[in-house]
Design a protein around this motif. Structure first.
Motif, PDB file in Angstrom:
ATOM      1  N   SER A 129       0.827  -1.214   0.000  1.00  0.00           N
ATOM      2  CA  SER A 129       0.000   0.000   0.000  1.00  0.00           C
ATOM      3  C   SER A 129       0.856   1.256   0.000  1.00  0.00           C
ATOM      4  CB  SER A 129      -0.920   0.009   1.223  1.00  0.00           C
ATOM      5  OG  SER A 129      -1.793  -1.087   1.199  1.00  0.00           O
ATOM      6  N   ASN A 130       1.932   1.240   0.772  1.00  0.00           N
ATOM      7  CA  ASN A 130       2.820   2.399   0.813  1.00  0.00           C
ATOM      8  C   ASN A 130       3.548   2.598  -0.509  1.00  0.00           C
ATOM      9  OD1 ASN A 130       2.149   3.190   3.375  1.00  0.00           O
ATOM     10  ND2 ASN A 130       3.815   2.088   4.344  1.00  0.00           N
ATOM     11  N   MET A 131       3.913   1.516  -1.155  1.00  0.00           N
ATOM     12  CA  MET A 131       4.550   1.643  -2.474  1.00  0.00           C
ATOM     13  C   MET A 131       3.586   2.303  -3.462  1.00  0.00           C
ATOM     14  SD  MET A 131       7.694   0.271  -2.637  1.00  0.00           S
ATOM     15  CE  MET A 131       7.873  -0.276  -4.305  1.00  0.00           C
ATOM     16  N   ILE A 132       2.338   1.856  -3.470  1.00  0.00           N
ATOM     17  CA  ILE A 132       1.340   2.429  -4.368  1.00  0.00           C
ATOM     18  C   ILE A 132       1.073   3.890  -4.015  1.00  0.00           C
ATOM     19  CG2 ILE A 132      -1.090   2.303  -5.051  1.00  0.00           C
ATOM     20  CD1 ILE A 132      -0.801  -0.786  -4.695  1.00  0.00           C
ATOM     21  N   GLN A 133       0.919   4.169  -2.712  1.00  0.00           N
ATOM     22  CA  GLN A 133       0.668   5.539  -2.261  1.00  0.00           C
ATOM     23  C   GLN A 133       1.850   6.450  -2.601  1.00  0.00           C
ATOM     24  OE1 GLN A 133       0.270   5.875   1.977  1.00  0.00           O
ATOM     25  NE2 GLN A 133      -0.660   7.899   1.881  1.00  0.00           N
ATOM     26  N   GLY A 134       3.068   5.968  -2.388  1.00  0.00           N
ATOM     27  CA  GLY A 134       4.249   6.766  -2.685  1.00  0.00           C
ATOM     28  C   GLY A 134       4.412   7.045  -4.164  1.00  0.00           C
ATOM     29  N   ILE A 135       4.189   6.030  -4.993  1.00  0.00           N
ATOM     30  CA  ILE A 135       4.303   6.216  -6.440  1.00  0.00           C
ATOM     31  C   ILE A 135       3.229   7.178  -6.932  1.00  0.00           C
ATOM     32  CG2 ILE A 135       4.039   5.039  -8.659  1.00  0.00           C
ATOM     33  CD1 ILE A 135       5.436   2.603  -7.317  1.00  0.00           C
ATOM     34  N   ALA A 136       2.023   7.063  -6.400  1.00  0.00           N
ATOM     35  CA  ALA A 136       0.944   7.983  -6.791  1.00  0.00           C
ATOM     36  C   ALA A 136       1.276   9.417  -6.390  1.00  0.00           C
ATOM     37  CB  ALA A 136      -0.373   7.546  -6.155  1.00  0.00           C
ATOM     38  N   ALA A 137       1.880   9.582  -5.223  1.00  0.00           N
ATOM     39  CA  ALA A 137       2.236  10.937  -4.774  1.00  0.00           C
ATOM     40  C   ALA A 137       3.362  11.522  -5.612  1.00  0.00           C
ATOM     41  CB  ALA A 137       2.637  10.907  -3.305  1.00  0.00           C
ATOM     42  N   VAL A 138       4.352  10.713  -5.943  1.00  0.00           N
ATOM     43  CA  VAL A 138       5.475  11.199  -6.750  1.00  0.00           C
ATOM     44  C   VAL A 138       5.013  11.523  -8.169  1.00  0.00           C
ATOM     45  CG1 VAL A 138       7.671  10.515  -7.797  1.00  0.00           C
ATOM     46  CG2 VAL A 138       7.243  10.054  -5.390  1.00  0.00           C
ATOM     47  N   ALA A 139       4.104  10.732  -8.697  1.00  0.00           N
ATOM     48  CA  ALA A 139       3.625  10.934 -10.072  1.00  0.00           C
ATOM     49  C   ALA A 139       2.646  12.094 -10.181  1.00  0.00           C
ATOM     50  CB  ALA A 139       2.969   9.651 -10.577  1.00  0.00           C
ATOM     51  N   GLY A 140       2.255  12.657  -9.057  1.00  0.00           N
ATOM     52  CA  GLY A 140       1.331  13.787  -9.094  1.00  0.00           C
ATOM     53  C   GLY A 140      -0.087  13.370  -9.427  1.00  0.00           C
ATOM     54  N   THR A 148       8.004  14.900  -1.885  1.00  0.00           N
ATOM     55  CA  THR A 148       8.972  14.427  -0.887  1.00  0.00           C
ATOM     56  C   THR A 148       8.378  13.325  -0.031  1.00  0.00           C
ATOM     57  OG1 THR A 148       9.945  16.631  -0.818  1.00  0.00           O
ATOM     58  CG2 THR A 148      10.459  15.151   1.011  1.00  0.00           C
ATOM     59  N   TRP A 149       7.166  13.532   0.448  1.00  0.00           N
ATOM     60  CA  TRP A 149       6.536  12.511   1.283  1.00  0.00           C
ATOM     61  C   TRP A 149       6.204  11.265   0.469  1.00  0.00           C
ATOM     62  CZ3 TRP A 149       7.717  12.552   5.925  1.00  0.00           C
ATOM     63  CH2 TRP A 149       7.880  13.748   6.614  1.00  0.00           C
ATOM     64  N   GLY A 150       5.969  11.438  -0.823  1.00  0.00           N
ATOM     65  CA  GLY A 150       5.765  10.272  -1.685  1.00  0.00           C
ATOM     66  C   GLY A 150       7.010   9.410  -1.782  1.00  0.00           C
ATOM     67  N   TRP A 151       8.179  10.054  -1.935  1.00  0.00           N
ATOM     68  CA  TRP A 151       9.437   9.297  -1.982  1.00  0.00           C
ATOM     69  C   TRP A 151       9.701   8.596  -0.650  1.00  0.00           C
ATOM     70  CZ3 TRP A 151      11.689   7.527  -5.985  1.00  0.00           C
ATOM     71  CH2 TRP A 151      11.652   8.220  -7.186  1.00  0.00           C
ATOM     72  N   VAL A 152       9.491   9.312   0.439  1.00  0.00           N
ATOM     73  CA  VAL A 152       9.717   8.708   1.765  1.00  0.00           C
ATOM     74  C   VAL A 152       8.797   7.510   1.959  1.00  0.00           C
ATOM     75  CG1 VAL A 152       9.501   9.111   4.246  1.00  0.00           C
ATOM     76  CG2 VAL A 152      10.584  10.834   2.803  1.00  0.00           C
ATOM     77  N   THR A 153       7.537   7.653   1.575  1.00  0.00           N
ATOM     78  CA  THR A 153       6.567   6.567   1.746  1.00  0.00           C
ATOM     79  C   THR A 153       6.902   5.375   0.855  1.00  0.00           C
ATOM     80  OG1 THR A 153       4.884   8.191   2.311  1.00  0.00           O
ATOM     81  CG2 THR A 153       4.105   6.017   1.693  1.00  0.00           C
ATOM     82  N   ALA A 154       7.317   5.630  -0.376  1.00  0.00           N
ATOM     83  CA  ALA A 154       7.680   4.532  -1.282  1.00  0.00           C
ATOM     84  C   ALA A 154       8.907   3.776  -0.770  1.00  0.00           C
ATOM     85  CB  ALA A 154       7.929   5.065  -2.685  1.00  0.00           C
ATOM     86  N   ILE A 155       9.897   4.494  -0.268  1.00  0.00           N
ATOM     87  CA  ILE A 155      11.097   3.842   0.273  1.00  0.00           C
ATOM     88  C   ILE A 155      10.751   3.027   1.515  1.00  0.00           C
ATOM     89  CG2 ILE A 155      13.323   4.294   1.386  1.00  0.00           C
ATOM     90  CD1 ILE A 155      13.596   6.678  -0.614  1.00  0.00           C
ATOM     91  N   LEU A 156       9.928   3.594   2.396  1.00  0.00           N
ATOM     92  CA  LEU A 156       9.512   2.830   3.584  1.00  0.00           C
ATOM     93  C   LEU A 156       8.686   1.614   3.193  1.00  0.00           C
ATOM     94  CD1 LEU A 156       8.655   5.628   6.159  1.00  0.00           C
ATOM     95  CD2 LEU A 156      10.468   3.921   6.316  1.00  0.00           C
ATOM     96  N   GLY A 157       7.889   1.726   2.142  1.00  0.00           N
ATOM     97  CA  GLY A 157       7.128   0.572   1.656  1.00  0.00           C
ATOM     98  C   GLY A 157       8.042  -0.543   1.177  1.00  0.00           C
ATOM     99  N   ALA A 158       9.098  -0.182   0.466  1.00  0.00           N
ATOM    100  CA  ALA A 158      10.061  -1.193   0.011  1.00  0.00           C
ATOM    101  C   ALA A 158      10.764  -1.841   1.203  1.00  0.00           C
ATOM    102  CB  ALA A 158      11.074  -0.566  -0.934  1.00  0.00           C
TER     103      ALA A 158
END
Length: 144
Positions: free
Chosen positions: A38-49, A66-76
């Motif tokens: 879920s965090n990977m999806i949320q982070g990618i969606a945030a980074v992609a705008g 920025t929070w999208g990148w942090v969330t995607a990294i934490l998801g990984a």
């Protein structure tokens, strides 16, 4: 009169306790996997705008990207921790505890973008944290 020896009886109750702990650890690792995806999806969606998030949300610091990148990294990292906990590794158990704690903090900063989703992820983090901290001992992880 009390018996002189108070040794615990081995039987059905002892087996239930061990499997109960194993179930919690398994559930916590599955929650780690689900929140990681879920965090990977949320982070990618945030980074992609993506248009899912409000355009003018006010963050404590930084922005949605920025929070999208942090969330995607934490998801990984959560996915890595879930695999390690399923492999019954104590180091990954503590790594998972640290990543869950960081993810809960990250989701608190992500609340302006999507409050109900962030609170749901925080609740899942708390349950996974409980499972790993209370029932994540070496005996509970390897019990079958």
């Amino acid at each position: 009169m009390m018996p002189s020896s108070t040794t615990p009886a081995t039987g059905e109750a002892g087996r239930r306790t061990a499997s109960h702990g194993y179930g919690w650890v398994l559930f916590a690792s599955i929650l780690l996997f689900v929140t990681g995806c879920s965090n990977m999806i949320q982070g990618i969606a945030a980074v992609a705008g993506s248009d899912v998030f409000p355009a003018h949300a006010h963050y404590v610091f930084a922005n949605l990207t920025t929070w999208g990148w942090v969330t995607a990294i934490l998801g990984a990292l959560q996915l890595v921790a879930a695999a390690g906990v399923l492999a019954a590794n104590q180091l990954f158990r503590w790594f998972g505890v640290a990543v869950i704690g960081l993810n809960a903090i990250d989701q608190m900063f992500f609340i302006p973008a999507y409050p109900f989703w962030s609170l749901t992820i925080i609740a899942m983090d708390v349950v996974a944290l409980y499972g790993l901290c209370v029932y994540g001992s070496r005996a509970d992880i390897t019990a079958v």
